[in-house]
Design an enzyme around this catalytic site. Structure first.
Site, mmCIF file in Angstrom:
data_model
loop_
_atom_site.group_PDB
_atom_site.id
_atom_site.type_symbol
_atom_site.label_atom_id
_atom_site.label_comp_id
_atom_site.label_asym_id
_atom_site.label_seq_id
_atom_site.Cartn_x
_atom_site.Cartn_y
_atom_site.Cartn_z
ATOM 1 C CE1 TYR A 173 -4.357 -2.243 5.069
ATOM 2 C CE2 TYR A 173 -3.489 -0.055 4.621
ATOM 3 C CZ TYR A 173 -3.999 -1.255 4.172
ATOM 4 O OH TYR A 173 -4.136 -1.470 2.810
ATOM 5 C CB SER B 147 -0.887 0.015 1.245
ATOM 6 O OG SER B 147 -1.532 1.264 1.413
#
Length: 200
Positions: free
Chosen positions: A83, A70
């Site tokens: 995350y 990401s």
């Protein structure tokens, strides 16, 4: 896991570790069980799946592994601390794999999307709408980025999906870590959406 798949007559030639989820809240307010599950899916599962199926690919001398990281892997992620850290792990893990696999015939690389029109924020609460407030990429865009990178003669260990996402990562590298963290705190601040609404 590997034996179970083999018993079903499946010969694995490629692996895409795409499953993942996140949470959106200050770390001290997040549910610890949810965070533990997040690490299990985002970190432990890709490692276990890679460990299960990579040896067979190396024996065959071909195959590929694509791990979904990401843009958060490159940037501080206030309200998404676990995350962001998990995706940073995936990015580093994949870069190391890429290096170890050179010359084996097996390719490994990480794809790093930014905000994408998926159900990622479902269940995160109303504050998570800040994550989808800008221009969203489509899942098809991310897939195209991954496949185009795979088709390259000598694909590198990472690819970032979307020009704006690449610019964001590049810009962060020109900042101090302190400035980058403070900037992302403003980007992820749910209050900025209400503040931008015109007064009635």
């Amino acid at each position: 896991m590997r034996q179970t798949v083999a018993d079903r007559g499946v010969h694995v030639t490629s692996l895409i570790n795409n499953a993942g989820f996140g949470s959106f809240a200050p770390f001290t307010e997040a549910d610890s069980g949810h965070l533990t599950a997040e690490i299990a899916v985002d970190v432990v599962a890709p490692v276990q799946l890679t460990a299960a199926f990579l040896p067979g690919m190396m024996s065959a001398g071909n195959g590929f592994i694509i791990n979904l990281a990401s843009v958060s892997a490159y940037l501080p992620s206030p309200r998404m601390a676990v995350y962001g850290a998990a995706k940073a792990f995936v990015l580093s893990f994949t870069e190391s794999l890429w290096t170890e696999l050179r010359g084996t015939g097996v390719t490994a690389f990480a794809v790093s999307p930014g905000a994408t029109a998926t159900e990622f924020t479902t269940g995160m609460g109303p504050d998570a709408q800040v994550l989808t407030a800008g221009r969203l990429r489509r899942p098809e865009d991310v897939v195209a980025t991954a496949l185009n990178h795979l088709d390259r003669r000598n694909p590198g260990p990472t690819v970032i999906d979307g020009r704006l996402n690449r610019l964001a990562v590049l810009s962060s590298r020109l900042m101090s870590r302190r400035r980058s963290a403070l900037t992302m705190a403003r980007v992820f601040d749910p209050g900025r959406l209400s503040a931008s609404q015109p007064a009635r």
